[in-house]
Design a protein around this motif. Structure first.
Motif, short mmCIF file in Angstrom:
data_model
loop_
_atom_site.label_atom_id
_atom_site.label_comp_id
_atom_site.label_asym_id
_atom_site.label_seq_id
_atom_site.Cartn_x
_atom_site.Cartn_y
_atom_site.Cartn_z
N THR A 495 0.94 -1.15 -0.11
CA THR A 495 -0.01 0.05 0.13
C THR A 495 0.89 1.36 0.07
N GLU A 496 1.99 1.32 0.77
CA GLU A 496 2.94 2.42 0.55
C GLU A 496 3.36 2.63 -0.57
N LEU A 497 3.63 1.36 -1.48
CA LEU A 497 4.08 1.71 -2.81
C LEU A 497 3.11 2.46 -3.79
N ILE A 498 2.10 1.92 -3.68
CA ILE A 498 0.91 2.44 -4.40
C ILE A 498 0.48 3.87 -4.02
N VAL A 499 0.58 4.18 -2.81
CA VAL A 499 0.37 5.47 -2.52
C VAL A 499 1.46 6.31 -2.78
N ARG A 541 -3.33 5.72 -17.94
CA ARG A 541 -3.40 4.96 -18.78
C ARG A 541 -1.87 3.92 -18.56
N LEU A 542 -2.03 2.69 -18.74
CA LEU A 542 -0.81 1.75 -18.83
C LEU A 542 -0.27 2.06 -20.27
N ARG A 543 1.15 2.06 -20.03
CA ARG A 543 1.92 2.08 -21.37
C ARG A 543 3.13 1.19 -21.35
N THR A 548 15.25 2.54 -22.05
CA THR A 548 16.05 3.47 -21.80
C THR A 548 15.11 4.71 -21.15
N ASP A 549 13.72 4.61 -20.82
CA ASP A 549 13.04 5.30 -20.48
C ASP A 549 13.15 5.36 -18.85
N GLU A 550 13.21 6.75 -18.24
CA GLU A 550 13.47 6.88 -16.75
C GLU A 550 12.00 6.78 -16.08
N GLY A 551 10.86 6.82 -16.57
CA GLY A 551 9.66 6.68 -16.07
C GLY A 551 8.64 6.02 -16.99
N GLY A 552 7.33 5.88 -16.57
CA GLY A 552 6.31 5.26 -17.37
C GLY A 552 6.11 3.93 -16.83
N ARG A 553 6.82 3.39 -15.46
CA ARG A 553 6.31 2.31 -15.00
C ARG A 553 5.58 2.17 -13.72
N VAL A 558 1.75 -0.44 -10.05
CA VAL A 558 0.26 -0.42 -9.23
C VAL A 558 -0.55 -1.64 -9.72
N ALA A 559 -0.79 -1.82 -11.08
CA ALA A 559 -1.44 -3.06 -11.61
C ALA A 559 -1.16 -4.41 -11.26
N GLN A 560 0.18 -4.42 -10.89
CA GLN A 560 0.77 -5.69 -10.63
C GLN A 560 0.40 -5.99 -9.36
N LEU A 561 0.58 -5.01 -8.28
CA LEU A 561 0.21 -4.79 -6.73
C LEU A 561 -1.35 -5.08 -6.38
#
Length: 583
Positions: A495-499, A541-543, A548-553, A558-561
């Motif tokens: 939950t801490e990760l999600i928040v 939305r998920l992408r 090489t991307d620093e973000g976008g995950r 959240v979806a996996q948790l």
């Protein structure tokens, strides 16, 4: 070998001799015309195989004989296709019988019983061709041999002669009719055979039409019931029970349906709808509308927007239909929030729902009925009501009340029966069977009852944070502390990760303050809900992030948790919600 009994003597020998001397066999020309005219108006007037068989024996007795019976194949009674030819060994059931001199002899096969199989009698070959066969008492004795029990079951006491004919329709055998003379001493003649052949032809067609209706009705009911949700549900927001009762008579099953759709944040959508028309087409339209409602519900649209989209769908269905003017539907869509106890409703040409409070007081909710789906161009109104905990919300189709949209008798019935602690299934069953309406019901009925619950205040927690990334750490600490208080330490890490991910995204990309809310249900849905609300309107939305991307995950994490996640939009801003199961 046991010998079958001989025919009974004439009750009045003198009268019998007079009749034999002066009467021609069969009815007179005038009576024949009257009988056939009566048959034209009666046989086939019902789409019920049993009623058709009863009409046939009523015509035959006493006009043609003392006793008559009709037996139909088992396949016909359930609507299946019968054998294409007459088969004396096919199982048949007696569905109608009449005796001119009292009740049917108790030793004979009674109505509702299966007729025993018999050897082929003389003239049986005529039955294969749709003709009429004639048997005397001696024929029956010879064919049945010394089986006295079988003789008693099949042969009327005192039987002199029997005429039999297969009921054929479109070259298919659907049953068999027999008429016997016991006290009447006249022999059957050609005119009698012609009358029975014509009546059997009419009855065969009527039985086959009724069989086809039975088959379609059974298919429609099976399809209709398979498309409905489980009759009862027990979730955090409400205990629900749905009841469906198909129409009786010639109208067949219609397109009424109900649905209970769990939404995010422990909310629930309650739906009742009614498609115009009856039969398989109405059921198919109902299936498409119900699928559309479920899809729109999971988009978390407001009730009026859901109905607007359904209205567009009905327009498209009408454009595709052979008869566009008969495509339409009514619908009532309600969303109940157990956190606030509020219910938002919108209707499209549908009867107003009833709410029964825990003290037994029943009233109609003030909901704008709105236009029917398919009218187009008219917006739908949303009603927002606060409902006490333990109240029962009653949604129903117009088949329950008929033309009277708000009968006072319905309120009286619900006040008397809708009591706390009484099973909702019993209330719904009693409602559809005893509430005021036409009898037998000319339209199908769908009823959905929901006994509403609220989430205890101690099972929710809410915080507001300004648009500062430094607030993310405070949010994590608040969440960890509240989960520990709830005894959910095993969910603290995820939950801490999600928040952290959701609050950080809201502050960085929206630049506004955020509201964080936790909701827990440990008894029914057994989920922990985490919500983050902001003022932005961008669709999360998920992408797929590149190496090489620093973000976008973030949303992928959240979806996996979580077990499921999504977003919904309000008057200003959006809410992203995430659910985690509680083991």
């Amino acid at each position: 070998m046991t010998v079958a009994p001989e025919p009974d003597p004439d009750p009045d020998p003198a009268a019998g001799a007079e009749a034999r001397a002066g009467a021609e066999p069969g009815p007179s020309t005038g009576s024949t015309a009257l009988l056939l005219s009566d048959a034209a108006s009666r046989i086939g007037s019902s789409l019920d195989v049993f009623q058709t068989a009863e009409d046939l024996v009523d015509l035959l007795v006493p006009a043609l004989g003392d006793m008559s019976s009709v037996a139909l194949t088992e396949s016909v009674l359930v609507g299946d296709e019968p054998l294409p030819v007459f088969d004396p060994h096919e199982q048949r059931r007696v569905v109608a019988a009449k005796h001119a001199h009292g009740p049917r002899p108790p030793a004979m096969v009674q109505v509702g019983e299966q007729a025993p199989l018999v050897p082929e009698l003389p003239d049986f070959g005529r039955l294969y061709k749709g003709g009429v066969a004639l048997w005397t008492h001696e024929d029956a004795v010879e064919a049945l041999g010394g089986d006295s029990e079988l003789f008693k079951r099949l042969v009327p006491p005192g039987m002199r002669q029997t005429l039999g004919a297969s009921l054929f329709a479109r070259g298919v055998a659907v049953g068999y009719v027999a008429v016997a003379r016991t006290r009447d001493p006249r022999p059957f003649g050609e005119e009698d055979m012609r009358i029975l052949r014509e009546l059997a032809t009419r009855a065969g067609l009527a039985v086959d039409n009724a069989r086809r209706f039975t088959r379609e009705h059974r298919m429609a009911v099976t399809l209709q019931r398979s498309l409905l949700p489980p009759a009862s549900t027990d979730i955090a927001a409400a205990e629900t029970a749905g009841t469906y009762l198909e129409a009786e008579g010639a109208l067949s099953v219609g397109g009424d349906w109900f649905d209970v759709i769990p939404l995010a944040s422990l909310r629930v959508a309650l739906v009742v709808g009614d498609v115009i028309g009856h039969g398989l087409r109405a059921t198919a339209t109902m299936a498409r509308l119900r699928a559309a409602v479920q899809t729109l519900s999971h988009l978390d649209l407001p009730p009026d927007d859901v109905l607007l989209h359904l209205d567009d769908l009905v327009h498209r269905l009408a454009a595709e239909a052979e008869h566009p003017d008969v495509v339409g539907a009514s619908c009532l869509y309600a969303v109940y929030d157990p956190i606030t106890g509020r219910c938002r409703l919108a209707a499209a040409g549908h009867p107003r729902p009833v709410v029964v409070t825990p003290d037994g007081a029943a009233r109609y909710l003030d909901v704008d009925p709105g236009p029917l789906l398919g009218v187009g161009g008219i917006p739908f109104e949303v009603s927002d009501v606060l409902l006490p905990t333990g109240s029962t919300l009653v949604l129903y189709s117009d088949g329950l009340t008929g033309r009277d949209e708000q009968p006072a008798a319905l309120l009286d019935h619900l006040s008397a029966t809708c009591r706390p602690g009484r099973p909702l299934a019993d209330i719904g069953d009693g409602l559809v069977r005893t509430a005021p309406r036409t009898s037998p019901p000319a339209d199908d009925v769908a009823v959905l009852l929901a006994r509403l619950r609220t989430v205890p205040p101690d099972d929710t927690a809410e915080w507001t944070y300004p648009a500062d990334v430094a607030e993310v750490a405070r949010a994590r600490e608040a969440v960890a502390g509240r989960l520990s208080d709830w005894g959910l330490d095993e969910l603290v890490f995820t939950t801490e990760l999600i928040v952290s991910e959701l609050v950080t995204n809201a502050i960085r990309h929206v630049g506004s303050g955020v509201t964080l809310r936790l909701i827990v249900d440990r008894s029914r849905d057994r989920v922990l809900v985490c919500e983050v609300s902001d003022t932005g309107n961008a669709q999360p939305r998920l992408r797929r992030a590149r190496d090489t991307d620093e973000g976008g995950r973030g949303l992928f994490l959240v979806a996996q948790l979580s077990s499921r996640w999504g977003s919904r939009y309000g008057a200003s801003g959006k809410t992203i919600w995430v659910e985690q199961p509680i083991d």
